[in-house]
Design an enzyme around this catalytic site. Structure first.
Site, short mmCIF file in Angstrom:
data_model
loop_
_atom_site.label_atom_id
_atom_site.label_comp_id
_atom_site.label_asym_id
_atom_site.label_seq_id
_atom_site.Cartn_x
_atom_site.Cartn_y
_atom_site.Cartn_z
N ASP A 64 4.37 100.21 50.06
CA ASP A 64 5.47 99.44 50.79
C ASP A 64 5.33 98.34 50.89
OD1 ASP A 64 8.24 99.57 51.10
OD2 ASP A 64 8.46 101.12 52.04
N HIS A 84 3.68 100.90 45.19
CA HIS A 84 4.87 100.82 45.62
C HIS A 84 5.36 99.50 46.46
CE1 HIS A 84 8.35 102.78 48.17
NE2 HIS A 84 8.58 100.99 47.80
#
Length: 429
Positions: free
Chosen positions: A308, A63
Protein backbone atom coordinates in the site's frame (compact mmCIF):
# COMPACT_ATOMS: atom_id res chain seq x y z
CA UNK A 1 22.26 -10.41 -22.70
CA UNK A 2 23.14 -13.47 -20.64
CA UNK A 3 23.46 -13.27 -16.86
CA UNK A 4 24.87 -16.05 -14.73
CA UNK A 5 24.07 -15.96 -11.01
CA UNK A 6 26.34 -18.32 -9.13
CA UNK A 7 26.47 -19.78 -5.61
CA UNK A 8 23.25 -18.22 -4.32
CA UNK A 9 20.81 -19.96 -1.99
CA UNK A 10 17.82 -20.30 -4.31
CA UNK A 11 14.33 -20.31 -2.79
CA UNK A 12 11.42 -20.96 -5.15
CA UNK A 13 7.95 -21.62 -3.67
CA UNK A 14 6.39 -22.64 -7.00
CA UNK A 15 8.73 -25.61 -7.52
CA UNK A 16 9.75 -26.15 -3.90
CA UNK A 17 13.41 -25.79 -4.94
CA UNK A 18 15.64 -24.71 -2.07
CA UNK A 19 19.43 -24.88 -1.96
CA UNK A 20 22.59 -23.59 -3.58
CA UNK A 21 22.09 -23.38 -7.34
CA UNK A 22 23.29 -21.39 -10.32
CA UNK A 23 20.81 -19.60 -12.58
CA UNK A 24 21.42 -18.64 -16.21
CA UNK A 25 19.26 -16.05 -17.95
CA UNK A 26 19.20 -15.24 -21.65
CA UNK A 27 17.33 -12.12 -22.67
CA UNK A 28 14.09 -11.87 -20.68
CA UNK A 29 13.92 -15.52 -19.57
CA UNK A 30 15.51 -18.02 -17.23
CA UNK A 31 17.03 -20.72 -19.43
CA UNK A 32 18.82 -23.00 -17.01
CA UNK A 33 19.03 -23.82 -13.29
CA UNK A 34 21.60 -26.29 -12.09
CA UNK A 35 23.86 -27.04 -9.15
CA UNK A 36 26.83 -25.80 -11.16
CA UNK A 37 27.02 -23.77 -14.36
CA UNK A 38 30.44 -22.50 -15.40
CA UNK A 39 30.87 -19.09 -16.99
CA UNK A 40 32.66 -20.71 -19.90
CA UNK A 41 29.89 -23.15 -20.77
CA UNK A 42 27.21 -20.49 -20.22
CA UNK A 43 28.82 -17.87 -22.43
CA UNK A 44 27.53 -15.28 -19.97
CA UNK A 45 27.95 -11.57 -20.54
CA UNK A 46 28.03 -11.03 -16.78
CA UNK A 47 28.65 -13.32 -13.82
CA UNK A 48 27.04 -12.36 -10.49
CA UNK A 49 28.41 -13.95 -7.32
CA UNK A 50 25.53 -14.46 -4.87
CA UNK A 51 27.53 -16.38 -2.27
CA UNK A 52 25.92 -16.06 1.16
CA UNK A 53 22.76 -14.46 -0.22
CA UNK A 54 19.24 -15.64 -0.93
CA UNK A 55 18.10 -15.64 -4.54
CA UNK A 56 14.33 -15.18 -4.64
CA UNK A 57 11.66 -14.68 -7.29
CA UNK A 58 11.26 -10.94 -7.87
CA UNK A 59 8.67 -9.54 -5.49
CA UNK A 60 5.19 -8.66 -6.76
CA UNK A 61 3.34 -5.77 -5.12
CA UNK A 62 -0.40 -5.89 -5.71
CA UNK A 63 -0.98 -2.51 -4.10
CA UNK A 64 0.90 0.72 -4.84
CA UNK A 65 -0.06 4.34 -5.48
CA UNK A 66 2.11 6.08 -8.06
CA UNK A 67 0.01 9.30 -8.24
CA UNK A 68 0.61 9.75 -11.97
CA UNK A 69 -1.23 11.12 -13.85
CA UNK A 70 -2.20 14.26 -11.98
CA UNK A 71 -0.38 14.22 -8.65
CA UNK A 72 3.23 13.95 -9.76
CA UNK A 73 4.49 16.13 -6.92
CA UNK A 74 3.83 13.14 -4.62
CA UNK A 75 5.28 10.42 -6.88
CA UNK A 76 5.73 9.60 -10.54
CA UNK A 77 5.72 6.26 -12.24
CA UNK A 78 9.46 6.66 -12.73
CA UNK A 79 10.26 7.44 -9.07
CA UNK A 80 7.82 4.83 -7.80
CA UNK A 81 9.33 2.23 -10.11
CA UNK A 82 12.84 3.09 -8.92
CA UNK A 83 11.71 2.69 -5.31
CA UNK A 84 10.09 -0.65 -6.12
CA UNK A 85 13.24 -1.95 -7.82
CA UNK A 86 15.30 -0.89 -4.79
CA UNK A 87 12.94 -2.96 -2.66
CA UNK A 88 13.37 -6.11 -4.74
CA UNK A 89 10.13 -5.70 -6.70
CA UNK A 90 9.81 -6.65 -10.35
CA UNK A 91 6.03 -6.30 -10.79
CA UNK A 92 3.70 -3.69 -9.29
CA UNK A 93 0.00 -2.87 -9.54
CA UNK A 94 -0.75 0.87 -9.28
CA UNK A 95 -4.19 1.71 -7.92
CA UNK A 96 -6.62 3.85 -9.92
CA UNK A 97 -7.06 6.90 -7.65
CA UNK A 98 -5.06 9.15 -9.95
CA UNK A 99 -6.19 12.43 -11.57
CA UNK A 100 -7.84 11.60 -13.89
CA UNK A 101 -8.96 8.33 -12.38
CA UNK A 102 -7.79 5.18 -14.17
CA UNK A 103 -11.33 4.38 -15.27
CA UNK A 104 -10.90 4.06 -19.05
CA UNK A 105 -8.62 2.51 -21.64
CA UNK A 106 -6.88 5.81 -22.40
CA UNK A 107 -5.56 6.25 -18.86
CA UNK A 108 -4.47 2.60 -18.66
CA UNK A 109 -2.53 3.08 -21.89
CA UNK A 110 -0.91 6.27 -20.53
CA UNK A 111 0.27 4.46 -17.41
CA UNK A 112 1.66 1.57 -19.46
CA UNK A 113 3.50 3.94 -21.80
CA UNK A 114 5.12 5.85 -18.94
CA UNK A 115 6.05 2.61 -17.20
CA UNK A 116 7.74 1.35 -20.36
CA UNK A 117 9.84 4.51 -20.48
CA UNK A 118 10.80 4.14 -16.82
CA UNK A 119 11.89 0.58 -17.53
CA UNK A 120 12.45 -0.49 -13.93
CA UNK A 121 9.56 -2.81 -13.12
CA UNK A 122 6.65 -4.50 -14.85
CA UNK A 123 3.63 -2.25 -14.24
CA UNK A 124 0.16 -3.80 -14.30
CA UNK A 125 -2.42 -1.03 -13.77
CA UNK A 126 -5.58 -1.52 -11.74
CA UNK A 127 -8.71 0.04 -13.22
CA UNK A 128 -11.52 1.71 -11.26
CA UNK A 129 -14.78 -0.15 -10.70
CA UNK A 130 -16.83 3.03 -11.21
CA UNK A 131 -16.39 6.09 -13.38
CA UNK A 132 -14.37 8.70 -11.52
CA UNK A 133 -14.56 6.43 -8.44
CA UNK A 134 -17.84 8.20 -7.70
CA UNK A 135 -19.72 5.00 -6.99
CA UNK A 136 -22.65 5.78 -9.26
CA UNK A 137 -21.88 4.30 -12.70
CA UNK A 138 -19.72 1.34 -13.65
CA UNK A 139 -16.59 1.80 -15.72
CA UNK A 140 -16.14 -0.08 -18.99
CA UNK A 141 -14.59 -3.06 -17.23
CA UNK A 142 -14.22 -5.12 -20.40
CA UNK A 143 -12.50 -2.15 -22.06
CA UNK A 144 -10.14 -1.78 -19.10
CA UNK A 145 -9.18 -5.44 -19.36
CA UNK A 146 -8.60 -5.16 -23.11
CA UNK A 147 -6.35 -2.12 -22.58
CA UNK A 148 -4.15 -4.02 -20.13
CA UNK A 149 -5.64 -3.56 -16.66
CA UNK A 150 -4.76 -6.48 -14.39
CA UNK A 151 -7.62 -6.00 -11.92
CA UNK A 152 -10.34 -3.57 -10.90
CA UNK A 153 -10.67 -1.76 -7.59
CA UNK A 154 -12.22 1.28 -6.00
CA UNK A 155 -9.20 1.53 -3.74
CA UNK A 156 -9.23 4.46 -1.36
CA UNK A 157 -12.91 3.81 -0.80
CA UNK A 158 -15.56 1.13 -1.13
CA UNK A 159 -18.39 1.00 -3.64
CA UNK A 160 -21.15 1.65 -1.14
CA UNK A 161 -24.03 0.52 -3.39
CA UNK A 162 -23.99 -3.29 -3.08
CA UNK A 163 -26.17 -3.87 -6.14
CA UNK A 164 -23.87 -1.78 -8.32
CA UNK A 165 -20.82 -3.48 -6.85
CA UNK A 166 -22.27 -6.94 -7.47
CA UNK A 167 -22.80 -6.03 -11.12
CA UNK A 168 -19.22 -4.78 -11.30
CA UNK A 169 -18.05 -8.08 -9.84
CA UNK A 170 -19.99 -10.00 -12.49
CA UNK A 171 -18.47 -7.92 -15.26
CA UNK A 172 -14.99 -8.38 -13.78
CA UNK A 173 -15.52 -12.14 -13.75
CA UNK A 174 -16.59 -12.05 -17.40
CA UNK A 175 -13.48 -10.01 -18.25
CA UNK A 176 -11.22 -12.42 -16.35
CA UNK A 177 -10.14 -9.81 -13.80
CA UNK A 178 -9.89 -10.12 -10.01
CA UNK A 179 -11.58 -7.49 -7.84
CA UNK A 180 -9.31 -5.78 -5.31
CA UNK A 181 -11.41 -4.56 -2.38
CA UNK A 182 -10.75 -1.65 -0.03
CA UNK A 183 -13.20 -2.39 2.78
CA UNK A 184 -14.48 0.70 4.56
CA UNK A 185 -18.01 1.54 5.73
CA UNK A 186 -17.68 5.27 5.24
CA UNK A 187 -20.69 6.19 7.40
CA UNK A 188 -18.87 4.83 10.46
CA UNK A 189 -15.57 6.67 9.96
CA UNK A 190 -16.88 9.91 11.53
CA UNK A 191 -13.68 11.84 11.01
CA UNK A 192 -11.48 9.18 12.59
CA UNK A 193 -7.73 9.41 12.05
CA UNK A 194 -6.33 6.42 14.01
CA UNK A 195 -7.48 3.23 15.66
CA UNK A 196 -10.24 3.65 18.23
CA UNK A 197 -8.75 2.68 21.57
CA UNK A 198 -6.85 3.82 24.63
CA UNK A 199 -4.09 5.52 22.63
CA UNK A 200 -6.59 7.58 20.64
CA UNK A 201 -8.18 8.73 23.90
CA UNK A 202 -4.76 9.54 25.33
CA UNK A 203 -3.90 11.69 22.30
CA UNK A 204 -7.37 13.22 22.11
CA UNK A 205 -7.91 12.03 18.54
CA UNK A 206 -11.06 10.60 16.92
CA UNK A 207 -10.86 6.85 16.41
CA UNK A 208 -11.72 4.41 13.62
CA UNK A 209 -13.34 1.22 14.92
CA UNK A 210 -12.68 -2.26 13.57
CA UNK A 211 -16.31 -2.44 12.43
CA UNK A 212 -15.52 0.11 9.70
CA UNK A 213 -13.48 -2.60 7.97
CA UNK A 214 -15.23 -5.71 9.19
CA UNK A 215 -18.73 -4.86 7.92
CA UNK A 216 -17.60 -4.34 4.32
CA UNK A 217 -15.18 -7.27 4.42
CA UNK A 218 -18.01 -9.67 5.17
CA UNK A 219 -20.32 -7.96 2.68
CA UNK A 220 -17.77 -8.29 -0.11
CA UNK A 221 -17.11 -11.94 0.69
CA UNK A 222 -20.85 -12.66 0.42
CA UNK A 223 -21.06 -10.76 -2.87
CA UNK A 224 -18.09 -12.72 -4.20
CA UNK A 225 -19.88 -15.96 -3.32
CA UNK A 226 -23.04 -14.75 -5.06
CA UNK A 227 -21.33 -13.51 -8.22
CA UNK A 228 -18.49 -16.01 -8.52
CA UNK A 229 -15.96 -13.18 -8.79
CA UNK A 230 -12.35 -13.58 -7.65
CA UNK A 231 -12.11 -11.27 -4.63
CA UNK A 232 -8.81 -10.02 -3.21
CA UNK A 233 -9.07 -8.14 0.08
CA UNK A 234 -6.62 -5.26 0.35
CA UNK A 235 -4.62 -4.16 3.43
CA UNK A 236 -6.50 -6.26 6.00
CA UNK A 237 -5.95 -4.92 9.50
CA UNK A 238 -8.38 -6.55 11.96
CA UNK A 239 -8.64 -9.88 13.72
CA UNK A 240 -12.14 -10.43 12.35
CA UNK A 241 -10.89 -9.91 8.79
CA UNK A 242 -8.65 -12.93 9.33
CA UNK A 243 -11.59 -14.90 10.74
CA UNK A 244 -13.79 -13.91 7.79
CA UNK A 245 -11.16 -14.94 5.24
CA UNK A 246 -10.75 -18.26 7.01
CA UNK A 247 -14.53 -18.73 6.93
CA UNK A 248 -14.65 -17.88 3.21
CA UNK A 249 -11.94 -20.40 2.38
CA UNK A 250 -13.75 -23.10 4.34
CA UNK A 251 -16.86 -22.38 2.27
CA UNK A 252 -14.92 -22.57 -0.99
CA UNK A 253 -15.38 -18.90 -1.88
CA UNK A 254 -12.71 -17.49 -4.21
CA UNK A 255 -11.18 -15.03 -1.75
CA UNK A 256 -7.54 -14.06 -1.16
CA UNK A 257 -6.20 -11.45 1.23
CA UNK A 258 -3.15 -9.28 1.77
CA UNK A 259 -1.50 -7.78 4.85
CA UNK A 260 0.86 -4.80 4.78
CA UNK A 261 4.12 -4.78 6.78
CA UNK A 262 3.09 -1.73 8.81
CA UNK A 263 0.04 -3.61 10.08
CA UNK A 264 2.10 -6.49 11.50
CA UNK A 265 5.22 -4.50 12.46
CA UNK A 266 3.45 -1.86 14.59
CA UNK A 267 0.32 -1.44 16.68
CA UNK A 268 -1.49 1.66 17.87
CA UNK A 269 0.40 1.56 21.17
CA UNK A 270 3.59 2.30 19.20
CA UNK A 271 2.26 5.71 18.16
CA UNK A 272 4.34 8.20 20.10
CA UNK A 273 2.54 11.45 19.31
CA UNK A 274 -0.09 13.12 17.15
CA UNK A 275 2.18 12.83 14.13
CA UNK A 276 0.80 12.31 10.63
CA UNK A 277 3.55 9.84 9.73
CA UNK A 278 1.50 7.35 11.81
CA UNK A 279 -1.68 8.08 9.85
CA UNK A 280 -2.71 5.39 7.38
CA UNK A 281 -5.94 3.76 6.24
CA UNK A 282 -6.71 1.27 7.67
CA UNK A 283 -4.98 2.53 10.80
CA UNK A 284 -2.45 0.77 12.98
CA UNK A 285 -4.63 -1.53 15.07
CA UNK A 286 -4.45 -3.13 18.52
CA UNK A 287 -2.14 -5.88 19.72
CA UNK A 288 -4.80 -8.59 19.31
CA UNK A 289 -5.29 -7.58 15.69
CA UNK A 290 -1.54 -7.67 15.02
CA UNK A 291 -1.27 -11.14 16.57
CA UNK A 292 -4.18 -12.38 14.44
CA UNK A 293 -2.65 -10.98 11.24
CA UNK A 294 0.68 -12.65 11.96
CA UNK A 295 -1.05 -15.93 12.78
CA UNK A 296 -3.02 -15.68 9.54
CA UNK A 297 0.14 -15.16 7.52
CA UNK A 298 1.87 -18.06 9.25
CA UNK A 299 -0.97 -20.52 8.69
CA UNK A 300 -1.61 -19.41 5.09
CA UNK A 301 -5.02 -17.82 5.60
CA UNK A 302 -3.59 -14.49 4.50
CA UNK A 303 -1.46 -15.37 1.46
CA UNK A 304 -0.06 -12.04 0.29
CA UNK A 305 2.15 -9.26 1.63
CA UNK A 306 1.61 -5.96 -0.19
CA UNK A 307 2.84 -2.48 0.67
CA UNK A 308 0.00 0.00 0.00
CA UNK A 309 2.89 2.33 -0.91
CA UNK A 310 1.23 5.75 -0.62
CA UNK A 311 3.64 8.70 -0.93
CA UNK A 312 2.77 12.26 0.03
CA UNK A 313 4.76 15.47 0.14
CA UNK A 314 6.72 16.43 3.24
CA UNK A 315 4.46 19.42 3.78
CA UNK A 316 1.31 17.30 3.68
CA UNK A 317 2.70 14.87 6.28
CA UNK A 318 4.40 17.32 8.59
CA UNK A 319 1.76 18.02 11.23
CA UNK A 320 -1.20 16.57 13.11
CA UNK A 321 -3.11 13.52 11.96
CA UNK A 322 -6.17 15.74 11.75
CA UNK A 323 -6.23 17.37 8.34
CA UNK A 324 -3.36 15.37 6.85
CA UNK A 325 -3.74 12.64 4.21
CA UNK A 326 -3.71 8.94 4.99
CA UNK A 327 -0.71 6.99 3.74
CA UNK A 328 2.73 5.54 4.30
CA UNK A 329 5.48 4.58 1.85
CA UNK A 330 6.56 0.95 1.85
CA UNK A 331 8.32 -0.24 -1.30
CA UNK A 332 11.83 0.12 0.10
CA UNK A 333 11.15 -1.28 3.57
CA UNK A 334 8.71 -4.15 2.94
CA UNK A 335 11.21 -6.99 2.60
CA UNK A 336 13.30 -5.94 5.59
CA UNK A 337 10.29 -5.42 7.86
CA UNK A 338 8.69 -8.71 6.77
CA UNK A 339 11.93 -10.65 7.17
CA UNK A 340 12.64 -9.06 10.56
CA UNK A 341 9.19 -9.48 12.09
CA UNK A 342 7.87 -12.63 10.45
CA UNK A 343 11.01 -14.70 9.86
CA UNK A 344 13.38 -13.58 12.59
CA UNK A 345 10.82 -13.01 15.35
CA UNK A 346 7.88 -15.31 14.56
CA UNK A 347 9.35 -18.32 12.81
CA UNK A 348 8.04 -17.92 9.28
CA UNK A 349 10.32 -19.76 6.87
CA UNK A 350 12.10 -17.90 4.06
CA UNK A 351 10.15 -20.13 1.67
CA UNK A 352 6.85 -18.94 3.16
CA UNK A 353 7.96 -15.32 2.93
CA UNK A 354 8.93 -15.73 -0.71
CA UNK A 355 5.51 -17.23 -1.39
CA UNK A 356 3.77 -14.27 0.24
CA UNK A 357 5.83 -11.73 -1.70
CA UNK A 358 6.06 -13.39 -5.12
CA UNK A 359 4.32 -16.67 -5.92
CA UNK A 360 0.98 -16.02 -4.23
CA UNK A 361 0.61 -12.50 -5.70
CA UNK A 362 1.31 -13.99 -9.13
CA UNK A 363 -1.51 -16.49 -8.54
CA UNK A 364 -3.90 -13.70 -7.52
CA UNK A 365 -3.18 -12.05 -10.87
CA UNK A 366 -3.55 -15.35 -12.72
CA UNK A 367 0.02 -15.02 -14.02
CA UNK A 368 1.76 -17.74 -12.06
CA UNK A 369 2.80 -19.47 -15.29
CA UNK A 370 5.10 -16.58 -16.28
CA UNK A 371 6.12 -14.63 -13.15
CA UNK A 372 6.58 -15.34 -9.44
CA UNK A 373 8.87 -18.34 -9.86
CA UNK A 374 12.50 -19.15 -10.49
CA UNK A 375 11.86 -21.79 -13.13
CA UNK A 376 13.19 -22.39 -16.61
CA UNK A 377 11.11 -20.58 -19.21
CA UNK A 378 9.79 -17.98 -16.76
CA UNK A 379 10.63 -14.31 -16.90
CA UNK A 380 14.02 -13.65 -15.31
CA UNK A 381 12.56 -11.68 -12.39
CA UNK A 382 14.97 -12.08 -9.50
CA UNK A 383 15.74 -10.49 -6.13
CA UNK A 384 19.11 -11.12 -4.47
CA UNK A 385 19.02 -10.34 -0.76
CA UNK A 386 21.16 -10.64 2.37
CA UNK A 387 18.63 -11.89 4.96
CA UNK A 388 20.87 -11.53 7.99
CA UNK A 389 22.38 -8.13 7.26
CA UNK A 390 21.27 -5.49 9.77
CA UNK A 391 20.82 -1.86 8.89
CA UNK A 392 18.88 1.20 10.03
CA UNK A 393 16.02 2.49 7.90
CA UNK A 394 16.88 5.96 6.62
CA UNK A 395 14.01 7.70 4.76
CA UNK A 396 16.41 10.31 3.37
CA UNK A 397 17.93 7.56 1.22
CA UNK A 398 14.64 6.47 -0.38
CA UNK A 399 14.30 6.54 -4.16
CA UNK A 400 10.63 7.38 -3.71
CA UNK A 401 9.62 11.03 -3.52
CA UNK A 402 7.77 10.10 -0.33
CA UNK A 403 9.49 10.02 3.03
CA UNK A 404 6.30 9.46 5.02
CA UNK A 405 7.10 6.47 7.19
CA UNK A 406 7.07 5.83 10.95
CA UNK A 407 9.93 3.36 10.54
CA UNK A 408 12.77 5.85 10.17
CA UNK A 409 15.57 4.92 12.56
CA UNK A 410 14.33 1.37 13.08
CA UNK A 411 16.93 -1.41 12.92
CA UNK A 412 15.95 -4.25 10.60
CA UNK A 413 17.51 -7.34 9.07
CA UNK A 414 17.35 -8.07 5.35
CA UNK A 415 18.97 -5.94 2.68
CA UNK A 416 18.16 -6.06 -1.03
CA UNK A 417 21.40 -6.19 -3.05
CA UNK A 418 20.20 -6.63 -6.60
CA UNK A 419 16.96 -6.69 -8.57
CA UNK A 420 16.68 -8.18 -12.05
CA UNK A 421 13.50 -7.63 -14.08
CA UNK A 422 13.03 -9.58 -17.30
CA UNK A 423 16.77 -10.24 -17.46
CA UNK A 424 17.78 -6.61 -16.90
CA UNK A 425 19.53 -5.40 -13.75
CA UNK A 426 17.23 -2.63 -12.48
CA UNK A 427 18.81 -2.08 -9.06
CA UNK A 428 22.25 -2.81 -7.70
CA UNK A 429 23.53 -1.79 -4.31
Amino acid sequence: MKLLIQNGYVIDPASGREGVYDILTDGERIVRIAEKITAQEAGADRVIDATGKHVLPGFIDLHVHYREPGLEYKETIATGSAAAAAGGYTTVCPMPNTRPVTDCAEVVETVLEKAKKAGKVRVLPVGAVTIGQKGTELSDIAGLAKAGAAAVSEDGKSVMNPALYAEGMRLAKEAGLPVFAHCEEISLVRGGVMNAGAKAKELGLPGITNAVEDIITMRDILLAEETGARLHLCHCSTKYSVDFVRFAKEKGIAVTAEVCPHHFAMCDEDITADDSKFKMNPPLRGREDVAALIAGLLDGTMEVISTDHAPHSAEEKSGSMIGSPFGIVGSETAYALSNTVLVKQHGMTPMQLAACMSYHPAKVLGREKEIGSLSEGYYADIAIVAPDEEYTICPEEFRSKGRNTPFGGRKVKGKVYMTICAGKVTFER
